[in-house]
Each structure stands twice: as C-alpha cells, then as structure tokens.
Design an enzyme around this catalytic site. Structure first.
Site, PDB file in Angstrom:
ATOM      1  N   ASP A 120      -2.060  -3.240   2.890  1.00 62.14           N
ATOM      2  CA  ASP A 120      -2.034  -1.785   2.685  1.00 62.14           C
ATOM      3  C   ASP A 120      -2.624  -1.358   1.352  1.00 62.14           C
ATOM      4  O   ASP A 120      -2.598  -0.172   1.024  1.00 62.14           O
ATOM      5  CB  ASP A 120      -0.596  -1.266   2.773  1.00 62.14           C
ATOM      6  N   ASP A 129       4.780  -6.169   1.104  1.00 57.76           N
ATOM      7  CA  ASP A 129       5.279  -4.832   0.776  1.00 57.76           C
ATOM      8  C   ASP A 129       4.305  -3.753   1.221  1.00 57.76           C
ATOM      9  O   ASP A 129       3.128  -3.771   0.846  1.00 57.76           O
ATOM     10  CB  ASP A 129       5.501  -4.715  -0.734  1.00 57.76           C
ATOM     11  N   ASP A 169      -0.214  -9.206   3.997  1.00 64.38           N
ATOM     12  CA  ASP A 169       0.500  -8.757   2.818  1.00 64.38           C
ATOM     13  C   ASP A 169       1.940  -8.456   3.246  1.00 64.38           C
ATOM     14  O   ASP A 169       2.237  -8.391   4.449  1.00 64.38           O
ATOM     15  CB  ASP A 169      -0.189  -7.501   2.273  1.00 64.38           C
TER      16      ASP A 169
END
Length: 228
Positions: free
Chosen positions: A171, A17, A15
């Site tokens: 996250d 961001d 991922d």
C-alpha cells in the site's frame, strides 16, 4: 489504462501494515505512549498514520520532529517497542480481502516483506491466525528496510524464486520502490492502506487496486491484467 503482459507469479510478496492488516490504532497507541513517556503531547491517530511505512525509528523521528539518527530517539524507541510488543493486537484486524488474497496465492510461494520489527510482526501474525501462511518472512531488523530491495531479494532467494517471477503487493511507495529495485515482474499497489492515493500513484506502480478484494482475480488472470 494501457495493456501490458505480466507473467503469472511463482511467488507473491505481501506488505503487512495497510495491506493485509489495519494496525493504525495500535501503532498510534504505541507512538503516543512514547510521546507521553517523554513529556510530549499526544498526536491524533490520523496524523500518526501519515508517519507509517518507513520503520519505527523514522515514525518516531517524525512524531518527535527530529532526525532519525538523533541520539534522543533511543529512549522513545525503547518505550515504543516495549509497549507495542505488549499490546500488538488490541485493535488490529485483517483488512477486507486479506484472507481471500492469501488463499488465492496458496499455490504459490507466499512471502511477507514488512518494515515492522520482526518480533512484533510474529506476535501480530500469530494473534490473527496467519503466521503459518507464509513460506518466508522478512521484517525490521533483518536487514535494510524497504524501499531497499534486500528484504525482497533475501526472501525470494530463500524460496528459490527469481524476482522476475514474483509480484510485490503493498500500500506504500516503499513497497513499489522495493519491488522495482528488486526487478519484480509486477508491483501491485492497494489504495485502501495508509498512503494518500496521489502519493501512491506518484510511486509508479504497475497496477493499482481499489481494494485487496481485486487481487484474487489478478492472480487468476495475471497474464492479461492491465497496467496503470
């Protein structure tokens, strides 16, 4: 912790961001620009932070307090995208451990799977000097967003790696959900991102890392890592 065996991956899906980059301030600035351009009050960065993860449309729907399919979101979306494209890396930086993790995965296929719009993603990666680090990239606009597995499966197909030989690192619950839906070998969650720990644990990742600094060791010793 319970012991589980995870196959050493042939591909690592990252991922963006909150996983590889800290983009909170620039996303908040774009969101607040859209709000102010439509006579709405600015929101604190830490509030906007909780809206991140499901794409720009959902982020703005949360900020404006409307449904994601509301017609009145079209103009704010245009304002958001125009501002963010013009200001993608005013404050954005690589997160600690990001470059080391990319280096540790250099013998494998490295894939970026993000819900951030592709054009903005490319500008951010180029500005941070990591555009050439990835063998495949999928962003917003390329297909259904995570937690739908499309971005993962499409990118893995491009590099000829089966999901059962790939790890998903992110996250957010969107990343965990996409990794599980794609039947990846392992879903690796990182706590230093945008999502409160309780929400991330509730998504049921296979492994939770305190920080991205722990990922290189997992890539070396994947066969013996422990699960949550």
């Amino acid at each position: 912790m319970t012991a589980r065996q995870f196959a050493a991956p042939e591909a690592v899906l990252f991922d963006l961001d909150g996983t590889l980059i800290d983009s909170q301030a620039d996303i908040a600035a774009a969101c607040n620009h859209a709000l102010e351009a439509h006579d709405r009050a600015r929101l604190p960065d830490n509030v906007i932070r909780t809206f991140v993860g499901d794409g720009a449309r959902v982020l703005l729907a949360r900020a404006f307090g409307v449904r994601p399919d509301a017609p009145e979101l079209e103009s704010p979306l245009e304002a958001f995208h125009a501002y963010y494209r013009a200001n993608p890396v005013v404050h954005t930086t690589l997160l600690p451990g990001a470059r080391e993790s990319l280096d540790a995965a250099s013998g494998k296929k490295r894939i970026l799977a993000t819900n951030k719009p592709r054009e903005t993603t490319l500008r951010v990666l180029e500005a941070l000097g990591i555009l050439g680090e990835f063998d495949a990239l999928r962003g917003g606009g390329d297909g259904p967003l995570k937690p739908h597995p499309f971005t993962l499966l499409s990118a893995l197909s491009e590099v000829n790696v089966e999901p059962s030989r790939a790890w998903m690192v992110g996250d957010g619950p969107q990343d965990v959900g996409a990794g599980k839906a794609a039947a990846c070998a392992a879903t690796i969650a990182v706590l230093e991102g945008f999502v409160p720990p309780a929400r991330l644990y509730a998504a049921g990742p296979d492994v939770v890392l305190k920080s991205l600094h722990e990922l290189p060791a997992l890539l070396r010793d994947g066969a013996s890592l422990s699960a949550v």
